[in-house]
Design a protein around this motif. Structure first.
Motif, PDB file in Angstrom:
ATOM      1  N   ASN A  35      65.162   8.210  23.526  1.00 24.79           N
ATOM      2  CA  ASN A  35      63.807   8.942  23.009  1.00 24.79           C
ATOM      3  C   ASN A  35      63.930   9.629  21.554  1.00 24.79           C
ATOM      4  O   ASN A  35      62.868   9.626  20.875  1.00 24.79           O
ATOM      5  N   SER A  36      65.149   9.911  21.215  1.00 24.77           N
ATOM      6  CA  SER A  36      65.205  10.560  19.863  1.00 24.77           C
ATOM      7  C   SER A  36      65.451   9.563  18.752  1.00 24.77           C
ATOM      8  O   SER A  36      64.514   9.697  17.802  1.00 24.77           O
ATOM      9  N   SER A  98      65.463  16.878  18.837  1.00 27.10           N
ATOM     10  CA  SER A  98      66.263  16.593  19.936  1.00 27.10           C
ATOM     11  C   SER A  98      66.873  17.456  20.839  1.00 27.10           C
ATOM     12  O   SER A  98      67.402  18.632  20.254  1.00 27.10           O
ATOM     13  N   HIS A 104      65.715  20.819  29.188  1.00 25.52           N
ATOM     14  CA  HIS A 104      64.313  20.172  28.771  1.00 25.52           C
ATOM     15  C   HIS A 104      63.336  21.040  29.484  1.00 25.52           C
ATOM     16  O   HIS A 104      63.812  21.775  30.494  1.00 25.52           O
ATOM     17  N   ALA A 109      61.806  23.362  22.602  1.00 29.68           N
ATOM     18  CA  ALA A 109      61.425  22.401  21.465  1.00 29.68           C
ATOM     19  C   ALA A 109      60.292  22.812  20.695  1.00 29.68           C
ATOM     20  O   ALA A 109      60.106  23.092  19.703  1.00 29.68           O
ATOM     21  N   SER A 110      59.317  23.410  21.581  1.00 32.05           N
ATOM     22  CA  SER A 110      58.011  23.958  21.075  1.00 32.05           C
ATOM     23  C   SER A 110      58.336  25.414  20.143  1.00 32.05           C
ATOM     24  O   SER A 110      57.904  25.489  19.046  1.00 32.05           O
ATOM     25  N   ALA A 131      55.395  13.910  12.483  1.00 31.87           N
ATOM     26  CA  ALA A 131      56.243  13.488  13.525  1.00 31.87           C
ATOM     27  C   ALA A 131      55.912  12.102  14.052  1.00 31.87           C
ATOM     28  O   ALA A 131      54.822  11.814  14.359  1.00 31.87           O
ATOM     29  N   VAL A 133      56.666   9.553  17.121  1.00 32.11           N
ATOM     30  CA  VAL A 133      56.995   9.678  18.732  1.00 32.11           C
ATOM     31  C   VAL A 133      56.943   8.192  19.273  1.00 32.11           C
ATOM     32  O   VAL A 133      55.664   7.602  19.010  1.00 32.11           O
ATOM     33  N   ASN A 137      57.885   8.110  25.374  1.00 34.58           N
ATOM     34  CA  ASN A 137      58.499   9.323  25.322  1.00 34.58           C
ATOM     35  C   ASN A 137      57.260  10.292  25.816  1.00 34.58           C
ATOM     36  O   ASN A 137      56.839  10.914  25.003  1.00 34.58           O
ATOM     37  N   SER A 140      57.424  14.136  24.729  1.00 34.36           N
ATOM     38  CA  SER A 140      57.115  14.396  23.328  1.00 34.36           C
ATOM     39  C   SER A 140      55.766  14.138  23.009  1.00 34.36           C
ATOM     40  O   SER A 140      55.048  14.949  22.002  1.00 34.36           O
ATOM     41  N   LEU A 143      53.905  17.138  24.321  1.00 33.47           N
ATOM     42  CA  LEU A 143      54.356  18.382  23.392  1.00 33.47           C
ATOM     43  C   LEU A 143      53.479  18.343  22.120  1.00 33.47           C
ATOM     44  O   LEU A 143      53.060  19.656  21.711  1.00 33.47           O
ATOM     45  N   HIS A 144      53.533  17.243  21.361  1.00 36.72           N
ATOM     46  CA  HIS A 144      52.821  17.366  20.142  1.00 36.72           C
ATOM     47  C   HIS A 144      51.312  17.553  20.155  1.00 36.72           C
ATOM     48  O   HIS A 144      50.581  18.354  19.434  1.00 36.72           O
TER      49      HIS A 144
END
Length: 183
Positions: A35-36, A98, A104, A109-110, A131, A133, A137, A140, A143-144
């Motif tokens: 995923n990274s 990452s 997680h 992350a945020s 970014a 992604v 994923n 992510s 998240l974004h």
């Protein structure tokens, strides 16, 4: 005392030689590594120690910081965040993040992304963050979107991993959008 590198849950800091063990263990989760970026063959503990020691001695790059994401309370590494593809002429940069699987869904992350963007926008005069992604994923992608990034594009079937092709989504956030949400 207030630090620009400390958020609600995390602190961003330089790599320390003793961080090798945490990052070496993060590489055990193949799905998280994919995923990274991409899956690599296993590395030895000796290599992980050497790499952490070398990173700890490297001079920080103001426009492309490579930072450890550590918990605010005990300074334990939970991941990393890096700015890259910085373009001073146009004021744009990309970043990658990452987080180790065990960490997680804890808001790390945020918190780290907001700290990095605040530095890049308000200390380094960049005007747009980007970014990429992978379509596989889901966490992510969510998240974004939740952070307020705008989906700007999609590169179809641009990455091969785990026996399948993934699309890549491009997300962007301008300094004005960031300021409205996080200033």
């Amino acid at each position: 005392m207030t630090s620009a590198w400390v958020g609600e849950r995390v602190r961003l800091r330089a790599t320390e030689p003793e961080d090798w063990e945490a990052f070496h263990s993060f590489e055990e989760d193949s799905d998280a590594v994919r995923n990274s970026w991409r899956l690599h063959p296993p590395s030895s503990a000796a290599y992980a120690k050497k790499r952490a020691a070398e990173e700890a001695e490297r001079q920080p790059d103001l426009d492309a910081p490579e930072l450890v994401i550590a918990t605010k309370d005990d300074n334990a590494p939970v991941g990393s965040i890096v700015a890259h593809h910085t373009d001073r002429d146009h004021g744009t940069f990309c970043y990658g993040i990452s987080i180790g699987t065990a960490h997680h869904r804890k808001g790390y992350a945020s918190d780290a992304i907001v700290l990095l963007l605040r530095f890049m926008f308000f200390e380094r005069r960049y005007q747009k963050a980007e970014a990429w992604v992978y379509s596989s994923n889901d966490a992510s992608l969510a998240l974004h979107r939740r952070l307020g990034f705008v989906e700007e594009g999609r590169r179809r079937r641009s990455r091969y991993a785990n026996g399948r092709y993934d699309d890549e989504f491009l997300f962007g956030m301008t300094i004005e959008e960031f300021t409205e949400l996080y200033a």
